[in-house]
Scaffold this active site. Structure first.
Site, short mmCIF file in Angstrom:
data_model
loop_
_atom_site.label_atom_id
_atom_site.label_comp_id
_atom_site.label_asym_id
_atom_site.label_seq_id
_atom_site.Cartn_x
_atom_site.Cartn_y
_atom_site.Cartn_z
N TYR A 113 21.92 31.85 3.48
CA TYR A 113 23.38 31.84 3.30
C TYR A 113 24.06 32.62 4.44
O TYR A 113 25.27 32.61 4.55
CB TYR A 113 23.74 32.45 1.94
CG TYR A 113 23.02 31.74 0.81
CD1 TYR A 113 23.47 30.51 0.36
CD2 TYR A 113 21.85 32.26 0.25
CE1 TYR A 113 22.80 29.82 -0.64
CE2 TYR A 113 21.17 31.59 -0.76
CZ TYR A 113 21.65 30.36 -1.20
OH TYR A 113 20.97 29.68 -2.17
N GLU A 150 -1.60 26.43 -3.10
CA GLU A 150 -0.47 25.52 -3.31
C GLU A 150 -0.03 24.86 -2.00
O GLU A 150 0.24 23.67 -1.96
CB GLU A 150 0.72 26.29 -3.90
CG GLU A 150 0.58 26.68 -5.37
CD GLU A 150 0.86 25.52 -6.33
OE1 GLU A 150 1.12 24.40 -5.86
OE2 GLU A 150 0.82 25.75 -7.55
N LYS A 195 6.59 28.86 -4.52
CA LYS A 195 7.85 29.33 -5.08
C LYS A 195 7.54 30.24 -6.26
O LYS A 195 6.90 29.82 -7.22
CB LYS A 195 8.71 28.15 -5.52
CG LYS A 195 10.02 28.59 -6.17
CD LYS A 195 10.95 27.44 -6.40
CE LYS A 195 12.21 27.90 -7.10
NZ LYS A 195 13.15 26.80 -7.35
N LYS A 252 10.78 30.68 -16.15
CA LYS A 252 10.17 29.58 -15.39
C LYS A 252 8.72 29.89 -15.01
O LYS A 252 8.16 29.28 -14.10
CB LYS A 252 11.03 29.28 -14.15
CG LYS A 252 12.44 28.79 -14.50
CD LYS A 252 13.18 28.23 -13.29
CE LYS A 252 14.51 27.60 -13.69
NZ LYS A 252 15.19 26.95 -12.53
N SER A 260 19.49 33.68 -2.82
CA SER A 260 20.80 34.19 -3.24
C SER A 260 20.79 35.69 -3.55
O SER A 260 21.71 36.41 -3.16
CB SER A 260 21.29 33.41 -4.45
OG SER A 260 20.37 33.49 -5.52
N LYS A 262 9.14 31.00 -0.95
CA LYS A 262 10.42 31.39 -1.53
C LYS A 262 10.20 32.34 -2.69
O LYS A 262 9.34 32.05 -3.53
CB LYS A 262 11.13 30.13 -2.02
CG LYS A 262 12.44 30.37 -2.70
CD LYS A 262 12.98 29.08 -3.21
CE LYS A 262 14.29 29.35 -3.92
NZ LYS A 262 14.81 28.17 -4.56
N ARG A 303 21.86 30.74 -9.81
CA ARG A 303 22.05 30.10 -11.12
C ARG A 303 23.49 30.25 -11.58
O ARG A 303 23.99 29.39 -12.31
CB ARG A 303 21.03 30.68 -12.11
CG ARG A 303 19.60 30.31 -11.73
CD ARG A 303 18.54 30.99 -12.58
NE ARG A 303 17.20 30.71 -12.07
CZ ARG A 303 16.09 31.31 -12.53
NH1 ARG A 303 16.17 32.20 -13.50
NH2 ARG A 303 14.91 31.01 -12.00
C1 PBG Z 1 16.11 25.21 -8.60
C2 PBG Z 1 16.31 26.08 -7.43
C3 PBG Z 1 16.53 27.46 -7.48
C4 PBG Z 1 16.79 27.88 -6.18
C5 PBG Z 1 16.70 26.76 -5.35
N1 PBG Z 1 16.38 25.65 -6.14
C6 PBG Z 1 16.59 28.38 -8.64
C7 PBG Z 1 15.55 28.39 -9.64
O1 PBG Z 1 14.41 27.97 -9.41
O2 PBG Z 1 15.86 28.83 -10.74
C8 PBG Z 1 17.12 29.29 -5.81
C9 PBG Z 1 17.86 29.51 -4.54
C10 PBG Z 1 18.49 30.85 -4.42
O3 PBG Z 1 18.35 31.74 -5.28
O4 PBG Z 1 19.15 31.05 -3.39
N2 PBG Z 1 15.10 24.32 -8.61
#
Ligand code: PBG
Length: 324
Positions: A314, A234, A196, A218, A275, A249, A206
């Protein structure tokens, strides 16, 4: 002109093109992320995700039944926690009567065949909007892993089929597997967000959960987009620790990573068409600059072609309608 090879023969009409298509989408490819909020009969459009909604449990159940009717077999749950439940321990995350736990129970009761996957990370419950427990501006690893284990067990107790840790702490997959074993949840799977990346494309998500980090970013836990080998490392470690499915991701800026991970592991690989990737297509389509339906199919096919066995998106409902 004499040609020994006429490559266009296999492209000359729609029938032959579909016969030789190397990649095809089916409803079995998709995981549908669902955002859940408190209340009754709520259906709130997410500002930066046009035509995508956060729903109360009752409306979520209707949605889940509709999705199952369309042939979709799995959903991934996220909840928007109330502000007053947020703190720095994330303890609402394992409240057995919390919104997530109530949602899992209600959905499994209404549609037992639907595979329920749940997001495991502290960010929706954190006053700091971080995926872990914060101390002196740092995200603590080991303390956070303990919290994630409790969270996972509470999801399993509520009836989740898979837990999906999205936090990127070290050692959490092994700890969660052990926690599930010790509590006799031996049928619960783990879909690990293994690779990720720290991405700007999470912005709209968010907004949906009101979970943007309150300070910093992050980057001390999510990966740098400059790195490729680290994604393999990982993923291999997560498989060793007991992940049943690994995830890459985001998806679109990371198609090369999806392929690399697919070649490296012997478990199913999922990819999260996130998203911001949704928002970009929606925005360009709204401007009349691209054809939305064509963009959806081209995008999702590219993710599958790259090596994804499963795609969290989505666009799942749109895609299933388009391919049927
Ligand atoms: C949080 C999480 C995130 C997403 C899924 N789980 C956002 C982040 O890490 O800040 C993002 C999913 C998306 O953007 O569609 N643990």
């Amino acid at each position: 002109m004499y040609l020994q090879k006429r490559n266009r023969i296999l492209r000359s009409n729609a029938s032959i093109r579909s016969l030789v298509a190397e990649t095809t989408l089916t409803p079995n490819d998709f995981i549908v992320p669902l955002f859940i909020e408190e209340g009754e009969n709520k259906r709130t459009e997410i500002a930066s995700m046009p035509n995508y909604f956060r729903m109360s449990i009752d409306n979520t159940i209707k949605e889940v039944k509709e999705l199952y009717g369309l042939g979709i077999k799995s959903i991934l749950l996220f909840v928007k926690a109330k502000d007053e439940t947020k703190d720095n321990t994330g303890k609402e995350a394992w409240n057995k009567n919390g919104l997530m736990q109530e949602s899992i129970k209600a959905i499994k009761q209404a549609c037992p065949e639907m595979l329920v996957m749940t997001d495991v990370a502290l960010d929706p419950y954190s006053i700091y909007g971080h995926d872990g427990i914060v101390k002196d501006g740092e995200i603590l690893n080991d303390e956070t892993v303990e919290a994630l284990v409790k969270m996972s067990i509470s999801h399993a107790a509520a009836g989740a089929d898979f837990v999906a840790p999205s936090d990127m702490m070290d050692g959490r997959i092994g700890a969660i597997r052990k926690g599930l074993e010790e509590n006799n949840y031996t049928n619960v799977g783990i879909m690990a967000y293994s690779a990720k990346y720290a991405s700007c494309f999470y912005g709209p998500f968010r907004d949906a959960l009101d979970s943007a980090p309150g300070f910093g970013d992050k980057k001390t836990y999510q990966m740098s987009y400059a790195n490729r080998i680290e994604a393999i490392k990982e993923s291999l470690i997560d498989v060793e620790e007991g992940a049943d499915i690994v995830m890459v991701k985001p998806a679109l800026s990371y198609l090369d990573i999806i392929r690399e991970v697919k070649n490296a592991v012997q478990v199913p690989v999922s990819a999260y068409n996130i998203s911001g990737e949704y928002a970009m297509i929606k925005a360009a389509a709204k401007m009349g600059w691209i054809d939305e339906n064509k963009a959806i199919l081209e995008t999702l096919t590219s993710i599958k072609r790259a090596g994804a066995d499963l795609i969290a998106t989505y666009f799942a409902k749109d895609a299933v309608k388009l391919i049927s």
